[in-house]
Design a protein around this motif. Structure first.
Motif, PDB file in Angstrom:
ATOM      1  N   CYS A  14      13.444  26.644  34.295  1.00  0.00           N
ATOM      2  CA  CYS A  14      13.239  26.075  33.172  1.00  0.00           C
ATOM      3  C   CYS A  14      11.651  25.627  33.898  1.00  0.00           C
ATOM      4  O   CYS A  14      11.325  25.113  32.148  1.00  0.00           O
ATOM      5  N   VAL A  15      11.484  25.349  34.756  1.00  0.00           N
ATOM      6  CA  VAL A  15      10.286  23.871  34.579  1.00  0.00           C
ATOM      7  C   VAL A  15       8.962  24.839  34.788  1.00  0.00           C
ATOM      8  O   VAL A  15       8.046  24.325  34.379  1.00  0.00           O
ATOM      9  N   ILE A  16       9.157  26.597  34.815  1.00  0.00           N
ATOM     10  CA  ILE A  16       7.658  27.091  34.584  1.00  0.00           C
ATOM     11  C   ILE A  16       7.085  26.847  33.357  1.00  0.00           C
ATOM     12  O   ILE A  16       5.536  26.058  34.029  1.00  0.00           O
ATOM     13  N   PRO A  17       7.556  26.766  32.242  1.00  0.00           N
ATOM     14  CA  PRO A  17       7.010  26.503  31.140  1.00  0.00           C
ATOM     15  C   PRO A  17       6.293  24.955  30.987  1.00  0.00           C
ATOM     16  O   PRO A  17       4.779  24.513  30.725  1.00  0.00           O
ATOM     17  N   LEU A  18       7.097  24.025  31.483  1.00  0.00           N
ATOM     18  CA  LEU A  18       6.645  23.279  31.671  1.00  0.00           C
ATOM     19  C   LEU A  18       5.828  22.354  31.968  1.00  0.00           C
ATOM     20  O   LEU A  18       4.098  21.735  31.784  1.00  0.00           O
ATOM     21  N   LEU A  19       5.361  23.217  33.571  1.00  0.00           N
ATOM     22  CA  LEU A  19       3.850  23.252  34.759  1.00  0.00           C
ATOM     23  C   LEU A  19       3.102  23.330  33.705  1.00  0.00           C
ATOM     24  O   LEU A  19       2.169  23.171  33.739  1.00  0.00           O
ATOM     25  N   PHE A  20       3.338  24.866  33.210  1.00  0.00           N
ATOM     26  CA  PHE A  20       1.884  25.370  32.284  1.00  0.00           C
ATOM     27  C   PHE A  20       1.419  25.131  31.391  1.00  0.00           C
ATOM     28  O   PHE A  20       0.637  24.714  31.354  1.00  0.00           O
ATOM     29  N   ILE A  21       2.544  24.145  30.826  1.00  0.00           N
ATOM     30  CA  ILE A  21       1.860  23.022  30.321  1.00  0.00           C
ATOM     31  C   ILE A  21       1.259  22.179  30.344  1.00  0.00           C
ATOM     32  O   ILE A  21       0.506  22.018  30.161  1.00  0.00           O
ATOM     33  N   LEU A  22       2.120  21.790  31.495  1.00  0.00           N
ATOM     34  CA  LEU A  22       0.641  19.990  32.046  1.00  0.00           C
ATOM     35  C   LEU A  22       0.047  20.841  32.491  1.00  0.00           C
ATOM     36  O   LEU A  22      -1.070  19.950  32.005  1.00  0.00           O
TER      37      LEU A  22
END
Lengths: 284, 252, 327, 223
Positions: free
Chosen positions: A29-37
């Motif tokens: 789940c964390v991956i897309p957030l990190l990508f976006i950030l």
């Protein structure tokens, strides 16, 4: 013995397998957030400089220009919304926590629950009919009120939840000293729950800072610098929406910079809230 | 010469339709320690909370009858005045967690918005803490939060907070039920000192405590005042068989 | 006796400070009463103020509902119930059928839900059962909460800039028209955005499972997974369902991110990769352009439908949660 | 000092006052015997009422302390001992009264030589001293002193055992003193009871301080 052991071994293996699956899913789940950030910051941070902060956007075709109008507009709109929503929200939360059983409190609580689920675009429609149409034009104050309506349930709920958790003995201690109701509330109960209330307030600000939909039909947006509450006003999310969906690369650049600023603001506010909640927590 | 300071006349209290205190008539003499005991749910705490009008803070609670304080009917007064004259200490120590020890003692003034010169505040704090035998223990840490103290000290701090308002009557609602035995006996000893200046009404479900600390004892049962007498008499020769059964532990 | 002695001291004038002291004491008391009278007045004002706040909250929501209903009256009158089933939305020809948007909304929302559920439940189980404490779970929990904090317009922008090209190449890979924007893309974006709602609710529900139930299963030799599968999940299934409902409510009402990547075409979508429109996105796009009463009113009626659907879904979810937590 | 301690102190003080009273009763009846002072004897009889009042008061005080404070351990033993000591003291008071009554009853002045020959005077002296020392032991919580009482009671017993023979010899020698001599014998029998009561009190004192029960044991003083 072996016959008995092998299903157990199978079960243990299954146990390990599912644990792995759960962990994998949870952390992915964390991956897309990190990508976006990472993407937003990478794309945005290079655009941010002094000129970007103090200039208004240039017309299409000219490079340069900044987002001063949106920054200032966002600040003004959020500030006005906060000034409207915070006192009402805190007092409303106090009302709900102090009158747990009254009929009005039941309906008010239901209303807040409903309000919390109302899509932001619907708030925008309503604000348009309440504040834009009757006064003959888009205005920043109508945007502020729309955002204030969005803030309200968060502030009310967090205030109520916080105050409800405080022991009744605290109120009784206050009343037993001959304190009037308003002093018990304002001098005893609210200070003891201040961390929860503040965190609600800050989270609600973080939430509305990125809200776009209610502003579409209220503050509307404005390519020029404006500080008038009765005129249309630009804000960061509006600017991002409008420029991001435009076909011009210069505008995209502005939108990336604005996104970066907005994102950092929202994230910092969220993290700051976490810290403040922990630090200001009154030990009971 | 004993003079009556609190007198209840046909006092009744209700929670909605539930009649919890029934026709209580009681005379409480000045500078005495009165223990109110009885099984749980007998209305003793409700009666106590009725005396300073805390009862009606609970939604749905009502009361009838008179409670005279110095010949003034408490039920006719505004609760704020009543509570300024009748202090209260609760079951669990409840110092204000956001205030220092010093501010907790003068909380009654500070939070009521009554401005006092610093010297007078210092005097009140020292006197009140001395009265509850806490001054020597905390005088070097007055700026610490009240919740840093031990349970027994917190409870004495709460008593000091009530005493600082110079009330005439002090109500205690099971004041030691949350304390360990040592703190309990410290607080109980305090009652003997406090009764020089105040009238104390103590609700307790611990009848040994009632016996130890009080001059007179009232026994409540099913919302009624069954017996009210000198503590010595109550515990050696109770008039009512219900009292006898209760204090001998033969209650069924 | 004691008081007599004191008075004697005062009378002899040995200690004049005692006299002034006692006088100010009396003065203080009367001041205190005057002060309290003022307080009583303020108190009643304060109580009334709180009451007004309570009324205000109810009035606000009633007002919202009332406004939506009144403003959609022209469209209801003109179009009737057929509005919802009409398959064509063409304002230029004055034809208003909301079915494409209903379908678009449902498709995007449920698709997003289907994608996000495994992830959010995994987060809930991981944080609620496997590792409730420690820095790593804390970090995960806070990060997942941050997902909800990112403004939707930023999701939309990122989706437009990053996700759309990826989906486009994926589409050309499987033989669909390579448009990029469309229902599938917006579902992807939405699925990320709604993870935190079901996850945090699931986590708190799972943590509320009484430990004696779990211990009973462990004592029978169950493995952790078996405990989760046969004790925890059945126990919290209504809570998890409520979490799903709240996520759904969020997905239905989400406007900006969807508007930016769905493509904004008013026809009935032919596949999940086709561009479309949701109720929220059509309002966002066309509200300020609507120049006729019926047109505007139709958009508002869409808003009313959106409002009612999300309110009902949220209310059911909240009811389930409150029943669960009260048990 | 806790409230209970205050109460116990008050009881102790009360017991000691009673003790002084009983001592003075014994002392007075001795003086009355020595000087054949019937008025003094009557005073002793009258004052016996005060001893009885003391007994009742101490009983009631103990009852109250029991009822209100539920004493345990040393406090409990103290009160239990006090109740019995109270009882014993009252008996000693009765003895003093009895002696005084003999003096009132008897027809005339005792023959002084009898005091020596029957050893009644020495016994009287010892009995009063034992009572005083028991009081000291109670007051100072001195178990060594209390234990010494057992030995000294044996002296009284000895005199008592020899008394019959002595009085018999005195009567044989001079029949005219027979009535006086019989009075002396009665007084000796009574004084022996004082010793017994003191011994009981000493046992209670040891019980209260050391929690040891010495009653009905043969070699009490010797441990």
């Amino acid at each position: 013995m072996k016959a008995k052991n092998s299903p157990v071994r199978f079960r243990i293996g299954k146990n390990g397998f599912f644990k792995g699956v759960v962990i994998a899913f949870a952390f992915s789940c964390v991956i897309p957030l990190l990508f976006i950030l990472a993407y937003i910051i990478k794309a945005g941070i290079t655009k941010i400089n002094w000129n970007f902060l103090v200039n208004v956007p240039k017309p299409v075709g000219e490079s340069g220009g900044g987002i001063a109008n949106a920054l200032l507009g966002s600040i003004i709109i959020i500030a006005v919304a906060a000034v409207i929503a915070i006192p009402i929200g805190i007092l409303g939360g106090i009302y709900l926590s102090e009158n747990r059983k009254s009929k009005l409190a039941y309906w008010a609580r239901l209303s807040i629950d409903i309000l919390q689920g109302v899509p932001s675009i619907v708030i925008g429609i309503v604000a348009y009919f309440w504040l834009v149409k009757p006064f003959g034009g888009f205005s920043s104050v109508s945007g502020s009120i729309a955002l204030a309506i969005m803030m309200l349930p968060i502030v009310v709920r967090s205030t109520e939840e916080t105050l409800k958790l405080l022991p009744d003995t605290l109120r009784e201690a206050g009343f037993a000293l001959g304190m009037p109701f308003h002093r018990v509330v304002l001098k005893v109960i609210v200070p003891c729950g201040i961390s929860g209330i503040l965190s609600g307030v800050m989270l609600s600000i973080a939430r509305i800072a990125g809200e776009t939909a209610p502003l579409l039909f209220t503050a509307f947006g404005n390519p020029y610098l404006s500080t008038s509450l009765t005129k249309p006003m630009q804000s960061l999310p509006l600017l991002i929406f409008n420029y991001a969906t435009s076909p011009y690369n210069d505008w995209h650049d502005l939108a990336w910079g604005a996104s970066c600023i907005l994102l950092i603001f929202v994230l910092v506010l969220n993290i700051f809230t976490k810290i403040i909640t922990r630090k200001w927590k009154v030990q009971l | 010469m004993e003079s009556t300071i609190v007198r209840s006349i046909d006092y009744n209290a209700y929670f909605g339709d539930n009649h919890v205190v029934k026709n209580v008539n009681i005379d409480i003499p000045k500078n005495n320690v009165i223990a109110v005991m009885g099984p749980s749910g007998c209305g003793k705490t409700t009666f106590l909370r009725g005396i300073n009008r805390m009862h009606e803070l609970i939604p749905g609670a009502t009361a009838k009858g008179k409670i005279m304080l110095d010949n003034e009917d408490v039920m006719e007064m505004h609760p704020i005045f009543v509570r300024l004259k009748i202090g209260m200490v609760f079951q669990r120590p409840n110092p204000f967690p956001n205030l220092s020890i010093y501010d907790n003692v003068i909380a009654g003034y500070k939070l009521n918005g009554i401005k006092l010169p610093k010297a007078e505040k210092d005097k009140i704090v020292e006197q009140s803490l001395t009265k509850v035998a806490l001054w020597n223990e905390v005088k070097d840490q007055l700026n610490k939060k009240g919740t840093f103290l031990s349970g027994g000290q917190q409870q004495r701090l709460c008593i000091a907070r009530a005493v600082a308002m110079e009330p005439e009557v002090l109500l205690f609602d099971e004041p030691t039920s949350a304390l360990d035995p040592i703190s309990t006996s410290t607080v109980e000893e305090l009652f003997h000192d406090l009764k020089q200046n105040y009238t104390l009404i103590i609700v307790t479900h611990n009848m040994q405590q009632a016996a130890r600390v009080s001059d007179k004892t009232a026994f409540f049962y099913m919302g009624e005042l069954v017996e009210y007498d000198e503590t010595k008499r109550m515990f050696t020769n109770p008039r009512d068989t219900r009292t006898q059964n209760y204090i001998t532990g033969r209650f069924s | 006796m004691k008081t007599f002695e004191n008075e004697a001291v005062i009378a002899r004038g040995d200690s004049p400070r005692v006299i002034t002291g006692s006088n100010t004491g009396k003065l203080k008391k009367t001041n205190r009463e005057k002060h309290s009278n003022r307080q009583i007045w303020t108190e009643s004002v304060f109580r009334r103020l709180l009451f007004i706040m309570g009324v205000l909250m109810v009035v606000l929501v009633l007002g919202i509902m009332f406004t939506l209903i009144v403003q959609s009256v022209p469209s209801i009158k003109a179009l009737g119930a057929g509005f919802l089933w009409g398959k064509v939305w063409d304002p230029v020809r004055d034809i208003y059928g909301a079915f494409p948007f209903l379908l678009g909304t449902l498709l995007t929302s449920f698709l997003a839900l289907a994608i996000s559920i495994p992830f959010s439940f995994a987060v809930g189980i991981f944080l609620g059962e496997y590792y409730p404490k420690g820095w790593l779970p804390d970090l995960l929990k806070n990060t997942v909460e941050l997902i909800a904090a990112v403004p939707s317009v930023i999701y939309g922008f990122w989706g437009l800039a990053v996700l759309v090209p990826i989906v486009r190449s994926f589409e050309s890979g499987i033989g669909e028209p390579p448009i990029g924007v469309g229902i599938f893309t917006s579902s992807l974006i939405l699925s990320i955005m709604i993870i935190p709602y079901a996850a945090s609710l699931g986590r708190s529900m799972i943590q509320m499972v009484p430990s004696h139930l779990k211990e009973a299963a462990y004592s029978l030799g169950a493995t952790r997974w078996e405990v989760i599968k046969s004790v925890i999940l059945p126990y919290v299934k209504s809570g998890l369902f409520a979490g799903v409902l709240l996520s759904l409510g969020r997905a239905l009402g989400e406007t900006m991110a969807v508007t930016m990547v769905i493509g904004n075409t008013s026809g009935i979508p032919k596949s999940i990769f086709a561009p479309g429109n949701t109720m929220a996105s059509v309002i966002a796009n066309e509200f300020t352009e609507a120049d006729r009463t019926v047109y505007l009113s139709a958009l508002i009626e869409l808003g009313l439908v959106l409002f009612l659907v999300t309110v009902v879904i949220n209310m059911i979810g909240k009811k389930i949660i409150s029943r669960f937590t009260n048990d | 000092m806790t409230h209970l301690e205050n109460e116990l102190q008050a009881v102790k003080k009360e017991v000691l006052s009673m003790w002084y009273l009983v001592e003075s009763q014994l002392e007075k009846s001795r003086t009355a015997m020595l000087h054949f002072d019937r008025d003094l004897a009557r005073e002793v009889v009258l004052k016996e009422k005060r001893v009885n009042a003391f007994e009742l008061k101490i009983d009631r005080d103990c009852e109250n302390v029991f009822a209100l404070f539920c004493p345990v351990a040393v406090d409990l033993r103290f009160l239990l001992a006090t109740l019995k000591i109270n009882n014993n003291l009252e008996r000693i008071g009765d003895i003093a009264e009895g002696i005084a009554k003999y003096i009132i009853e008897s027809s005339g002045d005792f023959d002084r030589t009898l005091f020596e020959s029957t050893q009644v005077l020495r016994m009287y002296e010892d009995a009063i001293n034992i009572l005083i020392d028991t009081r000291m032991a109670f007051e100072k919580e001195d178990t060594i002193l209390a234990r010494s009482i057992f030995k000294r009671d044996e002296v009284l017993d000895q005199i008592n055992r020899e008394a019959s023979a002595r009085v018999g010899a005195v009567i044989k020698e001079d029949m005219t003193v027979m009535e006086d001599a019989l009075y002396m014998l009665s007084i000796i029998r009574k004084l022996e009871r004082v010793g017994d009561q003191s011994k009981n009190i000493a046992e209670e004192i040891i019980f209260y301080i050391e929690a040891k029960v010495l009653k009905h044991q043969e070699d009490k003083g010797k441990e």
